[in-house]
Design an enzyme around this catalytic site. Sequence first.
Site, PDB file in Angstrom:
ATOM      1  N   ASP A  46      42.898  41.630  38.515  1.00 59.65           N
ATOM      2  CA  ASP A  46      41.924  41.808  37.431  1.00 59.65           C
ATOM      3  C   ASP A  46      40.998  40.622  37.349  1.00 59.65           C
ATOM      4  OD1 ASP A  46      40.668  42.641  35.132  1.00 59.65           O
ATOM      5  OD2 ASP A  46      42.433  42.564  33.845  1.00 59.65           O
ATOM      6  N   GLU A  65      34.102  39.851  30.235  1.00 58.70           N
ATOM      7  CA  GLU A  65      34.699  41.146  29.901  1.00 58.70           C
ATOM      8  C   GLU A  65      35.985  40.957  29.122  1.00 58.70           C
ATOM      9  OE1 GLU A  65      37.349  44.580  30.079  1.00 58.70           O
ATOM     10  OE2 GLU A  65      37.728  42.630  30.994  1.00 58.70           O
ATOM     11  N   GLU A  66      36.722  39.905  29.488  1.00 59.41           N
ATOM     12  CA  GLU A  66      38.061  39.724  28.908  1.00 59.41           C
ATOM     13  C   GLU A  66      38.023  39.268  27.456  1.00 59.41           C
ATOM     14  OE1 GLU A  66      40.611  40.811  30.198  1.00 59.41           O
ATOM     15  OE2 GLU A  66      40.567  40.640  32.376  1.00 59.41           O
TER      16      GLU A  66
HETATM   17 ZN   LIG Z   1      39.565  43.570  33.884  1.00 58.08          ZN
END
Ligand SMILES: [Zn+2]
Length: 447
Positions: free
Chosen positions: A174, A213-214
Amino acid sequence: MRLISALTTSLLLSSLSTAAHLPKDEKLLSPLPQQPITQDETDDLAKVISSSSLLSLHRALVEVESISGNELSVGELVVSTLEAHNFSVTTQSVPDVNNASAKRWNIYAVPDATKYSSSHDSSPAKNKDKPAQPKVILSSHIDTVPPYIPYSLSRPKHSKSASDILISGRGTVDDKACVAAQIQTVLNLLSTSNSGSSSINPTDLALLFVVSEETNGSGMKFFSNSTLYTSISSNLKAVIFGEPTEGKLASGHKGISMAHIIAHGKAAHSGYPWLGHSANSMILPALLALDKLGDMAPKDGGLPRSKEFGNSTVNVGYMTGGVAANVVPKFAEARVAFRLAGGTPESIRELILGAIGKADPKGELEVDIFQGYGPVPLDTDVEGFESMVVNYGTDVPNLEVAEGVKRYLYGPGSILVAHGDDEGLTVRDMERAVVDYERLVRHALGL
Ligand SMILES: [Zn+2]
Ligand SMILES: *[C@@H]1O[C@H](CO)[C@@H](O)[C@H](O)[C@H]1NC(C)=O
Ligand SMILES: *[C@@H]1O[C@H](CO)[C@@H](O)[C@H](O)[C@H]1NC(C)=O
Ligand SMILES: *[C@@H]1O[C@H](CO)[C@@H](O)[C@H](O)[C@H]1NC(C)=O
Ligand SMILES: *[C@@H]1O[C@H](CO)[C@@H](O)[C@H](O)[C@H]1NC(C)=O
Ligand SMILES: *[C@@H]1O[C@H](CO)[C@@H](O)[C@H](O)[C@H]1NC(C)=O
């Protein structure tokens, strides 16, 4: 109850991460224990990585720490990699509200039309000033959750296969697996386009890598709202978002809302509680009421359920209140996240406020609702992919797309390890992702 204004929104947002909060035993799904290995074997494994452009790009990306907010260096690496492959790259500085001098970028890249010959120049006289209008954008994020975990390689006992090599470290899944696989996919498609063996038009393809994004999706939101996006999106047919889906095509993900609740009471000696007003006693009934909303039937005021997304769930994830057992607490605070299987942000807001209102008839609590978004349906109209619903949030709702633009969510590796200490995936997962992304692109282009 009183509604406090948006000042705490960024704090609420900070828990809006891709993290699915998982029970410990789900970790059983992570790969089998690895053997300690000799230097020779370590060298062997490293050779496998070095001999593959996909895997060495992935390694280079992972070796640069890029915890949300600190994406500048990995951004520079992505830009130089793309420029070395004759992409025309646009960077988009995304502001950091807490630090005006901090720098990090979104990266938008298209094959440089002067370097990649196209057999498709049927478009009316190339307009030098008009940017290419891609049909497909492949997108993923370049930030990771903390802490940084170094890149490492291992191989299960009894296996001699290069495909079984396990690549571990923060971001290996990720989302740097997707970043590397998406870049490799476009390069592969461009090389077949150059050889004339297929009808890929280089100007149909674009890559988009975003920051944060996180934490709060500020990178994708910024892109979505930019003139850059408006100037390139007139022909858009599909966006392929990369997040770990175990090599399946996500059919949707749940929505999210969050509540931040504050109680102001009055301190007193615990022997004389009537002289004070307990903030904990004020907040507890509201938390109990919210905690039950997932298990309550919607007809009784519970959160929505749906066939596609299952039940909505509630997590009272944070609470604090008081200072000592013998002091009546004057302050209490809690944060609650709702993963939504249905409803709109507005209807959920009403439902949450209604439940708190019943538990707090005098309206003593301060409540701030972060509305988030409702469930996000995704496209799955591609043959040969298994599909799955995922329970984590993504940048998909942060990119506004025109009616009819398909949204696919696909990535190698499992969310169940993605934010953990044992984040990792196999060489096989990585290689399959490139094959699958190619299929998705061809499908989106109608090829
Ligand atoms: Zn991600
Ligand atoms: C980039 O373009 C130049 C000039 O057209 C060419 O010589 C070079 O091989 C290309 N590089 C790659 C990696 O495609
Ligand atoms: C979003 O989070 C990033 C860190 O990932 C931070 O730098 C930025 O200021 C935040 N933006 C907003 C609008 O809260
Ligand atoms: C703000 O960002 C600059 C540039 O990255 C960095 O040197 C500085 O330490 C940051 N300041 C704070 C308070 O984080
Ligand atoms: C979108 O962009 C416009 C113009 O650049 C700006 O005024 C507005 O605040 C932005 N909205 C968001 C949600 O970022
Ligand atoms: C949803 O919740 C109800 C009531 O708790 C339960 O009976 C049902 O099995 C749940 N459904 C799913 C898909 O988890």
